[in-house]
Scaffold this motif. Structure first.
Motif, PDB file in Angstrom:
ATOM      1  N   GLU A  94       0.855  -1.187   0.000  1.00 40.01           N
ATOM      2  CA  GLU A  94       0.000   0.000   0.000  1.00 40.01           C
ATOM      3  C   GLU A  94       0.891   1.237   0.000  1.00 40.01           C
ATOM      4  OE1 GLU A  94      -3.467   2.139   2.746  1.00 40.01           O
ATOM      5  OE2 GLU A  94      -2.228   0.548   3.603  1.00 40.01           O
ATOM      6  N   VAL A  95       0.425   2.285  -0.670  1.00 37.86           N
ATOM      7  CA  VAL A  95       1.138   3.559  -0.702  1.00 37.86           C
ATOM      8  C   VAL A  95       0.261   4.599  -0.012  1.00 37.86           C
ATOM      9  CG1 VAL A  95       2.174   5.320  -2.180  1.00 37.86           C
ATOM     10  CG2 VAL A  95       2.216   2.933  -2.891  1.00 37.86           C
ATOM     11  N   VAL A  96       0.839   5.311   0.968  1.00 34.87           N
ATOM     12  CA  VAL A  96       0.113   6.361   1.687  1.00 34.87           C
ATOM     13  C   VAL A  96       0.927   7.650   1.689  1.00 34.87           C
ATOM     14  CG1 VAL A  96      -1.101   4.716   3.176  1.00 34.87           C
ATOM     15  CG2 VAL A  96       1.009   5.764   3.971  1.00 34.87           C
ATOM     16  N   CYS A  97       0.248   8.770   1.831  1.00 26.05           N
ATOM     17  CA  CYS A  97       0.899  10.065   1.944  1.00 26.05           C
ATOM     18  C   CYS A  97       1.642  10.124   3.281  1.00 26.05           C
ATOM     19  CB  CYS A  97      -0.140  11.178   1.866  1.00 26.05           C
ATOM     20  SG  CYS A  97       0.526  12.837   2.150  1.00 26.05           S
ATOM     21  N   ALA A  98       2.906  10.479   3.243  1.00 22.93           N
ATOM     22  CA  ALA A  98       3.704  10.545   4.470  1.00 22.93           C
ATOM     23  C   ALA A  98       3.266  11.687   5.378  1.00 22.93           C
ATOM     24  CB  ALA A  98       5.185  10.696   4.115  1.00 22.93           C
ATOM     25  N   GLN A  99       2.637  12.698   4.811  1.00 21.83           N
ATOM     26  CA  GLN A  99       2.249  13.879   5.579  1.00 21.83           C
ATOM     27  C   GLN A  99       0.951  13.681   6.362  1.00 21.83           C
ATOM     28  OE1 GLN A  99       4.252  16.609   5.753  1.00 21.83           O
ATOM     29  NE2 GLN A  99       2.882  17.395   7.306  1.00 21.83           N
ATOM     30  N   CYS A 100      -0.015  12.955   5.755  1.00 23.66           N
ATOM     31  CA  CYS A 100      -1.331  12.855   6.410  1.00 23.66           C
ATOM     32  C   CYS A 100      -1.891  11.431   6.450  1.00 23.66           C
ATOM     33  CB  CYS A 100      -2.323  13.785   5.725  1.00 23.66           C
ATOM     34  SG  CYS A 100      -2.799  13.262   4.064  1.00 23.66           S
ATOM     35  N   ASP A 101      -1.124  10.448   6.005  1.00 24.77           N
ATOM     36  CA  ASP A 101      -1.533   9.042   6.010  1.00 24.77           C
ATOM     37  C   ASP A 101      -2.716   8.733   5.090  1.00 24.77           C
ATOM     38  OD1 ASP A 101       0.473   8.125   7.730  1.00 24.77           O
ATOM     39  OD2 ASP A 101      -0.694   8.669   9.501  1.00 24.77           O
ATOM     40  N   ALA A 102      -2.962   9.568   4.089  1.00 24.46           N
ATOM     41  CA  ALA A 102      -4.035   9.270   3.136  1.00 24.46           C
ATOM     42  C   ALA A 102      -3.667   8.046   2.304  1.00 24.46           C
ATOM     43  CB  ALA A 102      -4.259  10.463   2.207  1.00 24.46           C
ATOM     44  N   HIS A 103      -4.613   7.130   2.166  1.00 24.19           N
ATOM     45  CA  HIS A 103      -4.423   5.985   1.270  1.00 24.19           C
ATOM     46  C   HIS A 103      -4.411   6.522  -0.156  1.00 24.19           C
ATOM     47  CE1 HIS A 103      -4.942   2.050  -0.609  1.00 24.19           C
ATOM     48  NE2 HIS A 103      -5.922   2.589  -1.318  1.00 24.19           N
ATOM     49  N   LEU A 104      -3.360   6.152  -0.914  1.00 25.68           N
ATOM     50  CA  LEU A 104      -3.225   6.616  -2.294  1.00 25.68           C
ATOM     51  C   LEU A 104      -3.499   5.500  -3.294  1.00 25.68           C
ATOM     52  CD1 LEU A 104       0.121   8.599  -1.805  1.00 25.68           C
ATOM     53  CD2 LEU A 104      -2.218   9.519  -1.765  1.00 25.68           C
ATOM     54  N   GLY A 105      -2.982   4.324  -3.020  1.00 22.43           N
ATOM     55  CA  GLY A 105      -3.118   3.195  -3.931  1.00 22.43           C
ATOM     56  C   GLY A 105      -2.126   2.117  -3.555  1.00 22.43           C
ATOM     57  N   HIS A 106      -1.539   1.468  -4.582  1.00 18.27           N
ATOM     58  CA  HIS A 106      -0.603   0.371  -4.341  1.00 18.27           C
ATOM     59  C   HIS A 106       0.608   0.473  -5.253  1.00 18.27           C
ATOM     60  CE1 HIS A 106      -4.235  -1.198  -2.418  1.00 18.27           C
ATOM     61  NE2 HIS A 106      -3.381  -1.832  -1.627  1.00 18.27           N
ATOM     62  N   LEU A 107       1.685  -0.179  -4.842  1.00 22.33           N
ATOM     63  CA  LEU A 107       2.940  -0.187  -5.578  1.00 22.33           C
ATOM     64  C   LEU A 107       3.210  -1.595  -6.086  1.00 22.33           C
ATOM     65  CD1 LEU A 107       5.611   1.219  -6.395  1.00 22.33           C
ATOM     66  CD2 LEU A 107       6.484   0.628  -4.122  1.00 22.33           C
ATOM     67  N   PHE A 108       3.567  -1.686  -7.373  1.00 20.04           N
ATOM     68  CA  PHE A 108       3.860  -2.965  -8.002  1.00 20.04           C
ATOM     69  C   PHE A 108       5.221  -2.893  -8.688  1.00 20.04           C
ATOM     70  CE2 PHE A 108      -0.724  -2.331  -7.899  1.00 20.04           C
ATOM     71  CZ  PHE A 108      -1.161  -3.482  -7.263  1.00 20.04           C
ATOM     72  N   ASP A 109       5.810  -4.046  -8.943  1.00 22.11           N
ATOM     73  CA  ASP A 109       7.147  -4.072  -9.543  1.00 22.11           C
ATOM     74  C   ASP A 109       7.112  -4.395 -11.041  1.00 22.11           C
ATOM     75  OD1 ASP A 109       6.532  -6.758  -9.491  1.00 22.11           O
ATOM     76  OD2 ASP A 109       8.266  -7.344  -8.281  1.00 22.11           O
ATOM     77  N   ASP A 110       6.045  -3.955 -11.715  1.00 24.16           N
ATOM     78  CA  ASP A 110       5.909  -4.230 -13.145  1.00 24.16           C
ATOM     79  C   ASP A 110       5.887  -2.951 -13.990  1.00 24.16           C
ATOM     80  OD1 ASP A 110       3.445  -3.222 -12.417  1.00 24.16           O
ATOM     81  OD2 ASP A 110       2.284  -4.917 -13.158  1.00 24.16           O
ATOM     82  N   GLY A 111       6.554  -1.902 -13.509  1.00 24.41           N
ATOM     83  CA  GLY A 111       6.579  -0.638 -14.222  1.00 24.41           C
ATOM     84  C   GLY A 111       7.747  -0.532 -15.187  1.00 24.41           C
ATOM     85  N   PRO A 112       7.812   0.581 -15.904  1.00 25.42           N
ATOM     86  CA  PRO A 112       8.884   0.788 -16.886  1.00 25.42           C
ATOM     87  C   PRO A 112      10.195   1.214 -16.222  1.00 25.42           C
ATOM     88  CG  PRO A 112       7.501   2.721 -16.810  1.00 25.42           C
ATOM     89  CD  PRO A 112       6.875   1.695 -15.885  1.00 25.42           C
TER      90      PRO A 112
END
Length: 133
Positions: A94-112
């Motif tokens: 999971e990816v969250v904002c470090a400043q306010c802990d907002a849930h942003l989405g997810h991180l995967f290892d299939d990018g460019p």
């Protein structure tokens, strides 16, 4: 980075739409191909909808074909936090904002390249500050 932003759920609800609140404060996911930024091509800075912290740049945005805005890097490693997510019978990051802990989405290892990463982010968690020429 400045002090962490902490608000009650009621305070967050006053400044967010219902969809933004569900996504950022309750870790929901918007349906693919429905968010306002999944196919956005304007230049600018993608900021956290909750606290306006810069998170991603249009320069690192790419079309992953998944229906959500995708980026291969954040603007600053300290801007987003990664957390282990074992919900829905899967193990994800999971990816969250470090400043306010907002849930942003997810991180995967299939990018460019150059990172090989895909930050798969909900449009509802973002605010695009478009660059002006």
């Amino acid at each position: 980075m400045t002090d962490k932003i902490i608000k009650t759920p009621e305070q967050w609800q006053q400044s967010l739409t219902d969809e933004q609140f569900r996504v950022t404060r309750q870790a929901h996911t918007e349906r693919p191909f429905t968010g306002i930024y999944w196919d956005e091509t304007s230049a600018g800075s993608y900021r956290c909808i909750c606290c306006k912290t810069p998170l991603f740049s249009s320069e690192t945005k790419f079309d992953a074909g998944c229906g959500w805005p995708s980026f291969y890097a954040s603007v600053d490693k300290a801007a987003v936090l990664e957390k282990r997510d074992i919900s829905h019978g899967m193990v994800r990051t999971e990816v969250v904002c470090a400043q306010c802990d907002a849930h942003l989405g997810h991180l995967f290892d299939d990018g460019p390249e150059p990172s090989g990463l895909r930050y798969c982010i909900n449009s509802a968690s973002l605010d695009l500050a478009k660059e002006t020429l």
